[in-house]
Design a protein around this motif. Sequence first.
Motif, PDB file in Angstrom:
ATOM      1  N   THR A   1     108.580  73.520 105.096  1.00 26.65           N
ATOM      2  CA  THR A   1     108.192  72.544 106.117  1.00 26.65           C
ATOM      3  C   THR A   1     109.199  72.538 107.265  1.00 26.65           C
ATOM      4  O   THR A   1     108.820  72.516 108.447  1.00 26.65           O
ATOM      5  CB  THR A   1     108.087  71.139 105.512  1.00 26.65           C
ATOM      6  OG1 THR A   1     107.126  71.144 104.455  1.00 26.65           O
ATOM      7  CG2 THR A   1     107.669  70.124 106.566  1.00 26.65           C
TER       8      THR A   1
ATOM      9  N   SER B   1     108.628  73.791 111.210  1.00 32.34           N
ATOM     10  CA  SER B   1     108.883  72.872 112.321  1.00 32.34           C
ATOM     11  C   SER B   1     109.832  73.503 113.339  1.00 32.34           C
ATOM     12  O   SER B   1     109.664  73.335 114.553  1.00 32.34           O
ATOM     13  CB  SER B   1     109.455  71.544 111.818  1.00 32.34           C
ATOM     14  OG  SER B   1     110.771  71.695 111.315  1.00 32.34           O
TER      15      SER B   1
ATOM     16  N   THR C   1     107.748  76.379 115.179  1.00 30.94           N
ATOM     17  CA  THR C   1     106.765  75.835 116.113  1.00 30.94           C
ATOM     18  C   THR C   1     107.450  75.183 117.307  1.00 30.94           C
ATOM     19  O   THR C   1     107.039  75.373 118.457  1.00 30.94           O
ATOM     20  CB  THR C   1     105.856  74.805 115.411  1.00 30.94           C
ATOM     21  OG1 THR C   1     105.243  75.405 114.274  1.00 30.94           O
ATOM     22  CG2 THR C   1     104.778  74.305 116.358  1.00 30.94           C
ATOM     23  N   THR C   2     108.495  74.410 117.033  1.00 28.23           N
ATOM     24  CA  THR C   2     109.219  73.740 118.118  1.00 28.23           C
ATOM     25  C   THR C   2     109.849  74.750 119.066  1.00 28.23           C
ATOM     26  O   THR C   2     109.805  74.577 120.293  1.00 28.23           O
ATOM     27  CB  THR C   2     110.304  72.806 117.550  1.00 28.23           C
ATOM     28  OG1 THR C   2     109.688  71.847 116.677  1.00 28.23           O
ATOM     29  CG2 THR C   2     111.036  72.085 118.664  1.00 28.23           C
TER      30      THR C   2
ATOM     31  N   ARG D   1     105.327  60.650 111.824  1.00 34.32           N
ATOM     32  CA  ARG D   1     105.188  61.384 110.563  1.00 34.32           C
ATOM     33  C   ARG D   1     103.977  60.865 109.799  1.00 34.32           C
ATOM     34  O   ARG D   1     103.756  59.668 109.711  1.00 34.32           O
ATOM     35  CB  ARG D   1     106.431  61.213 109.682  1.00 34.32           C
ATOM     36  CG  ARG D   1     107.635  62.002 110.120  1.00 34.32           C
ATOM     37  CD  ARG D   1     108.739  61.967 109.064  1.00 34.32           C
ATOM     38  NE  ARG D   1     109.063  60.617 108.622  1.00 34.32           N
ATOM     39  CZ  ARG D   1     108.881  60.166 107.395  1.00 34.32           C
ATOM     40  NH1 ARG D   1     108.371  60.950 106.449  1.00 34.32           N
ATOM     41  NH2 ARG D   1     109.214  58.919 107.073  1.00 34.32           N
TER      42      ARG D   1
ATOM     43  N   CYS E   1     100.053  68.335 113.859  1.00 37.39           N
ATOM     44  CA  CYS E   1     101.256  68.042 114.627  1.00 37.39           C
ATOM     45  C   CYS E   1     101.066  68.227 116.136  1.00 37.39           C
ATOM     46  O   CYS E   1     101.953  67.893 116.921  1.00 37.39           O
ATOM     47  CB  CYS E   1     102.416  68.920 114.151  1.00 37.39           C
ATOM     48  SG  CYS E   1     102.164  70.694 114.467  1.00 37.39           S
TER      49      CYS E   1
ATOM     50  N   PRO F   1     106.801  67.173 116.076  1.00 34.73           N
ATOM     51  CA  PRO F   1     107.494  68.229 115.317  1.00 34.73           C
ATOM     52  C   PRO F   1     107.664  67.966 113.825  1.00 34.73           C
ATOM     53  O   PRO F   1     107.652  68.899 113.025  1.00 34.73           O
ATOM     54  CB  PRO F   1     108.863  68.310 116.006  1.00 34.73           C
ATOM     55  CG  PRO F   1     108.642  67.761 117.370  1.00 34.73           C
ATOM     56  CD  PRO F   1     107.616  66.689 117.195  1.00 34.73           C
ATOM     57  N   ILE F   2     107.842  66.701 113.428  1.00 33.65           N
ATOM     58  CA  ILE F   2     108.110  66.409 112.013  1.00 33.65           C
ATOM     59  C   ILE F   2     106.930  65.683 111.369  1.00 33.65           C
ATOM     60  O   ILE F   2     107.112  64.932 110.404  1.00 33.65           O
ATOM     61  CB  ILE F   2     109.419  65.609 111.835  1.00 33.65           C
ATOM     62  CG1 ILE F   2     109.337  64.257 112.551  1.00 33.65           C
ATOM     63  CG2 ILE F   2     110.601  66.409 112.355  1.00 33.65           C
ATOM     64  CD1 ILE F   2     110.530  63.342 112.245  1.00 33.65           C
TER      65      ILE F   2
ATOM     66  N   TYR G   1     106.726  66.147 107.639  1.00 31.81           N
ATOM     67  CA  TYR G   1     107.931  65.893 106.849  1.00 31.81           C
ATOM     68  C   TYR G   1     107.695  64.749 105.861  1.00 31.81           C
ATOM     69  O   TYR G   1     107.236  63.675 106.227  1.00 31.81           O
ATOM     70  CB  TYR G   1     109.100  65.516 107.758  1.00 31.81           C
ATOM     71  CG  TYR G   1     109.870  66.662 108.350  1.00 31.81           C
ATOM     72  CD1 TYR G   1     109.224  67.778 108.864  1.00 31.81           C
ATOM     73  CD2 TYR G   1     111.264  66.625 108.432  1.00 31.81           C
ATOM     74  CE1 TYR G   1     109.933  68.822 109.433  1.00 31.81           C
ATOM     75  CE2 TYR G   1     111.981  67.664 108.990  1.00 31.81           C
ATOM     76  CZ  TYR G   1     111.310  68.760 109.496  1.00 31.81           C
ATOM     77  OH  TYR G   1     112.021  69.798 110.071  1.00 31.81           O
TER      78      TYR G   1
END
Length: 283
Positions: free
Chosen positions: A13, A17, A20-21, A218, A232, A246-247, A250
């Motif tokens: 995970t 992130s 992708t970020t 989240r 996301c 981004p998270i 999570y």
Amino acid sequence: MVVDFDKLPLNNTIFKSWLTTYHKINSDLYKNIAVYISGGSDSDIIIDLIMNTTEQHNLHKLKFVFCDVGIEYQATKRHLGYLESKYNIKIITLKPDKSIGVTKKEFGVPFLSKNVSQNIERLANKNFDFTTTKNYEELITTYPKIISAAQWWSNKKTNAGYSTSMFDINYNLGLKEFLQAHPPEFKISSKCCHYLKKVIGKKFEKENNIDLKITGVRKAEGGLRSKMYTSCFSPDKNGVMDNYRPIFFYTKQDKEEYNKYYNIKNSDCYTVYGMKRTGCCGC
């Protein structure tokens, strides 16, 4: 800066992130990126993640934003100063045109949560009888213009065999019985959040030509915001401003692993005062 993905923790995970970020932030598609910061534990990870995935020549794109509603914890403000120093960034503080005192006087006070406040406000605006024992079918006949709020009051969002839906009044145990015994004698509303955060945020985004908005929502945290999305990333159908979280995927365990691996320091609200959430204390 060159991001070394080989040095990430062995967590799928977290890896996704970062990847992708990295591609979102450094893409030529985005010129002005607003990163909304609250001073809470989720935004601590957001800042660290972004500052570790943004190439040096793209740092100018980033605008870190904090909405000061006027009733912030001093520990939160101290923590924002710490973050500025740690990452050598400037956090832009936005202040609302209406104070929380004015919004409460004009519209009403928040009660328990935004969802609860919104539904009570909708009912009250139609002169709803909070002492009623009518079922849903009877209610929508009496109050045909508040079907959604009537569903909330009648627990119609909960499916048979499932736990209580967060969109039903029984999600807050005993709330319905309390309101029936003690109908609200003062105005209740969630509009303080609209004027203290959303309005000034949209104004900032327009004035600064923001084309990517980043927040720390989240899925696992629950709440209305997390239920609004399924992924996301939300592209803007008008091509003006995309939204990235981004998270979003999570879990609590992912957060703990990230914090330990990257030595993330949270606000005193958590570490000294033992708070679990540090959002606006109005709710």
